[in-house]
Write a protein that holds these residues in place. Structure first.
Motif, short mmCIF file in Angstrom:
data_model
loop_
_atom_site.label_atom_id
_atom_site.label_comp_id
_atom_site.label_asym_id
_atom_site.label_seq_id
_atom_site.Cartn_x
_atom_site.Cartn_y
_atom_site.Cartn_z
N THR A 36 -70.01 3.90 25.03
CA THR A 36 -68.88 3.50 25.86
C THR A 36 -69.04 2.05 26.32
OG1 THR A 36 -68.63 5.78 26.64
CG2 THR A 36 -67.60 4.05 27.96
N VAL A 37 -70.24 1.71 26.78
CA VAL A 37 -70.52 0.34 27.22
C VAL A 37 -70.46 -0.61 26.03
CG1 VAL A 37 -72.23 -1.16 28.31
CG2 VAL A 37 -71.92 1.18 29.14
N MET A 38 -71.01 -0.18 24.90
CA MET A 38 -71.03 -1.04 23.71
C MET A 38 -69.61 -1.40 23.27
SD MET A 38 -72.61 -0.24 19.90
CE MET A 38 -71.41 1.03 19.49
N PHE A 39 -68.74 -0.42 23.18
CA PHE A 39 -67.38 -0.69 22.72
C PHE A 39 -66.60 -1.52 23.73
CE2 PHE A 39 -67.92 3.28 20.00
CZ PHE A 39 -68.09 2.55 18.84
N ARG A 40 -66.91 -1.36 25.00
CA ARG A 40 -66.29 -2.23 26.02
C ARG A 40 -66.72 -3.68 25.80
NH1 ARG A 40 -62.38 -3.61 29.36
NH2 ARG A 40 -62.28 -1.59 30.41
N ASN A 41 -68.01 -3.89 25.52
CA ASN A 41 -68.49 -5.25 25.23
C ASN A 41 -67.82 -5.85 24.01
OD1 ASN A 41 -71.92 -4.40 26.17
ND2 ASN A 41 -70.28 -5.25 27.42
N LEU A 42 -67.36 -4.99 23.11
CA LEU A 42 -66.73 -5.46 21.87
C LEU A 42 -65.21 -5.43 21.94
CD1 LEU A 42 -69.16 -3.65 19.39
CD2 LEU A 42 -69.15 -6.06 20.01
N GLU A 43 -64.69 -5.40 23.17
CA GLU A 43 -63.25 -5.54 23.46
C GLU A 43 -62.37 -4.42 22.89
OE1 GLU A 43 -64.31 -8.72 21.56
OE2 GLU A 43 -65.41 -9.17 23.40
N ILE A 44 -62.88 -3.21 22.84
CA ILE A 44 -62.04 -2.06 22.47
C ILE A 44 -61.36 -1.55 23.74
CG2 ILE A 44 -62.02 0.22 21.41
CD1 ILE A 44 -62.78 -2.03 19.50
N SER A 45 -60.12 -1.06 23.61
CA SER A 45 -59.36 -0.62 24.78
C SER A 45 -59.93 0.67 25.37
CB SER A 45 -57.89 -0.38 24.40
OG SER A 45 -57.77 0.76 23.58
N ASP A 46 -59.65 0.88 26.66
CA ASP A 46 -60.10 2.11 27.34
C ASP A 46 -59.60 3.36 26.63
OD1 ASP A 46 -61.11 0.33 29.14
OD2 ASP A 46 -60.15 1.20 30.90
N ALA A 47 -58.33 3.33 26.21
CA ALA A 47 -57.74 4.51 25.57
C ALA A 47 -58.49 4.88 24.29
CB ALA A 47 -56.26 4.25 25.25
N GLN A 48 -58.79 3.89 23.47
CA GLN A 48 -59.49 4.14 22.22
C GLN A 48 -60.92 4.62 22.48
OE1 GLN A 48 -57.23 4.42 19.85
NE2 GLN A 48 -57.87 2.77 18.49
N ILE A 49 -61.59 3.96 23.42
CA ILE A 49 -62.98 4.33 23.72
C ILE A 49 -63.05 5.76 24.23
CG2 ILE A 49 -64.95 3.87 25.24
CD1 ILE A 49 -64.14 0.92 25.23
N ALA A 50 -62.25 6.08 25.24
CA ALA A 50 -62.31 7.41 25.86
C ALA A 50 -61.93 8.50 24.87
CB ALA A 50 -61.39 7.46 27.08
N PHE A 51 -60.88 8.26 24.07
CA PHE A 51 -60.42 9.30 23.14
C PHE A 51 -61.48 9.59 22.09
CE2 PHE A 51 -58.40 10.77 19.26
CZ PHE A 51 -57.60 11.81 19.73
N TRP A 52 -61.94 8.56 21.40
CA TRP A 52 -62.81 8.80 20.25
C TRP A 52 -64.23 9.17 20.64
CZ3 TRP A 52 -60.71 9.98 15.91
CH2 TRP A 52 -59.45 9.48 15.59
N THR A 53 -64.77 8.56 21.71
CA THR A 53 -66.13 8.93 22.12
C THR A 53 -66.16 10.31 22.76
OG1 THR A 53 -65.93 7.76 24.24
CG2 THR A 53 -66.92 6.55 22.39
N SER A 54 -65.01 10.81 23.22
CA SER A 54 -64.93 12.20 23.69
C SER A 54 -64.79 13.15 22.51
CB SER A 54 -63.74 12.38 24.64
OG SER A 54 -63.90 11.65 25.83
N LEU A 55 -63.92 12.82 21.56
CA LEU A 55 -63.66 13.70 20.43
C LEU A 55 -64.91 13.95 19.59
CD1 LEU A 55 -61.63 15.32 18.73
CD2 LEU A 55 -61.11 13.21 17.49
N ILE A 56 -65.71 12.90 19.37
CA ILE A 56 -66.87 13.08 18.50
C ILE A 56 -67.99 13.88 19.16
CG2 ILE A 56 -66.43 11.01 17.11
CD1 ILE A 56 -68.50 9.53 18.74
N MET A 57 -67.82 14.26 20.45
CA MET A 57 -68.78 15.15 21.10
C MET A 57 -68.52 16.62 20.74
SD MET A 57 -70.49 12.84 22.64
CE MET A 57 -71.62 13.79 23.63
N LEU A 58 -67.48 16.88 19.95
CA LEU A 58 -67.08 18.25 19.61
C LEU A 58 -68.22 19.09 19.01
CD1 LEU A 58 -64.71 20.25 19.58
CD2 LEU A 58 -64.12 19.38 17.30
N PRO A 59 -69.10 18.55 18.17
CA PRO A 59 -70.17 19.40 17.60
C PRO A 59 -71.03 20.08 18.66
CG PRO A 59 -70.00 17.39 16.33
CD PRO A 59 -69.07 17.22 17.52
#
Length: 444
Positions: A36-59
């Protein structure tokens, strides 16, 4: 085989329990927090970060569905070594992908593989722990297990995040007086180099654990009389376990309870570090990676341990049924603190640090109630371990789903209004906890 078994018995569990559970915690926290911190440093939006880093926790939610099938192939030690090595290599690929044009999509895909590998590792690691140790030894070394899992959290969300901030400053150099475009470009490239180093370090660590455990992880003794179940037998057992879960009294209410207890937390989990890092002009607090790493890794971790310990004594003294609602209140208290931070945007570090400590204390204190409830009211019965695993998976799903939506909400509302709305999301948690029935007698 007998010589290997004898050597394993002579080897102290201290030689493999700490490293096994450190390797369990590292991928989970790297994906859940550090990414989450890494993608923020790389200028990814909150919506994209929260959605995808939450979804990939599914396993980690679905792992009970494939855990029975691991018994059919190879050994638990094989899967531990395989997943640790695979996870390490995938961290290395993630580091290399940061230089690519569409790095975010590629990184998410690789991190999804790490999540699948990490969830499988958890199953196999717990299997080794339970099969290699007697019940007395399991109780004896449970403290080591928990301690090193949490040390992994401390290293990933504290130490590595802190180091990333130091490296970004170092590689960015002096950018005072340059144009905004050059400044942004320099900061982005510095973040890429810094996080490449962090990911390569995490990858090397996981591969090292895999190589180490080839020698030090206990080998399972073969039982010639034991027949491995067929695919059909495994499926039948899984279905029977699932049906038996839904035969339990109040089970629908209990599923709603374990989902809603952490409902508000699901919304804020991904947003809090993004809020802390956002510029003050964008309703954030403007913290650096070093400050976040220091607060999360030191004060936050200490507050979590303190909260967990105090909650244990609190429930032991009063009993779970009398304590559960107050545990829920403490669990949701940090959301008030973050709402106040978003409204007033204080600059005093002791106030911000105090809010982070309150968050972790509340989490440690309140989470004990949910864990004990799943153990004492949902798990008991013929399939105790499987039903506890299912309950844990459903609980993770309850955090994952609101987490996927949280970034879109924060982008739409702004941090100020977002945290106010989160306070309303705590109401279902209070209501369902107040009225939750107990199937089994509550014991102090």
């Amino acid at each position: 085989m007998k010589e290997i078994a004898t050597e394993d018995k002579k080897r102290s569990p201290i030689s493999w329990v700490p490293t096994l559970y450190f390797a369990m915690g590292l991928p989970f926290v790297m994906i859940n927090m550090a990414a989450t911190v890494m993608f923020r440093n790389l200028e990814i939006s909150d919506a994209q970060i929260a959605f995808w880093t939450s979804l990939i926790m599914l396993p980690w939610t679905l792992k009970p569905l494939w855990s029975p099938f691991l018994e059919m192939y190879k050994t638990k030690k094989f899967f531990v070594i395989l997943t640790q090595t695979l996870t390490g290599l995938m961290f290395g690929l993630t580091a290399l992908a940061l230089n690519l044009p569409h790095f975010f999509a590629i990184c998410i895909a690789i991190l999804a593989v790490i999540a699948l590998s990490g969830a499988t590792h958890d199953i196999a690691a717990d299997g080794v722990y339970m099969s290699a140790l007697s019940k007395d030894d399991q109780a004896k070394y449970i403290g080591w297990q928990g301690a090193f899992y949490n040390i992994a959290k401390l290293v990933a969300q504290g130490g590595l995040v802190y180091v990333s901030g130091v490296l970004i400053k170092y590689f960015a150099g002096n950018i005072d007086g340059v144009t905004p475009f050059i400044q942004a470009s320099s900061e982005h490239q510095a973040a890429v180099i810094a996080w490449m180093g962090i990911l390569l370090f995490a990858g090397a660590l996981m591969v090292t654990f895999g190589l180490y455990h080839i020698k030090f992880l206990p080998s399972e003794q073969k039982n010639e009389n034991k027949v491995k179940p067929t695919f059909k037998e495994t499926m039948d057992e899984l279905i029977e376990t699932f049906i038996d879960l839904f035969r339990k009294r109040h089970i629908v209410y209990y599923i709603c309870f374990i989902i809603l207890y952490r409902f508000a937390e699901g919304f804020v989990m991904k947003i809090v570090p993004l809020f802390l890092m956002a510029d003050r002009a964008n309703q954030g607090l403007g913290l650096t990676n070093e400050q976040i790493g220091a607060y999360y890794g030191t004060y936050g971790s200490a507050a979590f341990v303190l909260g967990s310990l105090l909650a244990g004594y609190y429930v032991a003294h009063r009993g779970l049924q009398k304590s559960l609602f107050s545990l829920c209140c403490v669990f949701n208290l940090p959301f008030v603190a973050y709402t106040l931070l978003a409204i007033y945007q204080p600059t005093e570090m002791w106030i911000i640090g105090g809010a982070i400590m309150l968050e972790y204390f509340g989490y440690g204190f309140g989470f004990v109630g949910l864990t004990l409830f799943m153990m004492q009211q949902i798990a008991p019965g013929k399939h105790q371990m499987a039903h506890y695993a299912f309950a844990s998976g459903i609980m993770n799903l309850g955090v994952m789903l609101p987490g996927m939506l949280s970034g879109y909400m924060s982008d739409w509302l702004g941090y100020h209004d977002f945290f106010i709305y989160v306070l309303f999301f705590t109401i279902p948690s209070f209501l369902i906890t107040w009225f939750v029935p107990f199937t089994y007698p509550d014991k102090k």
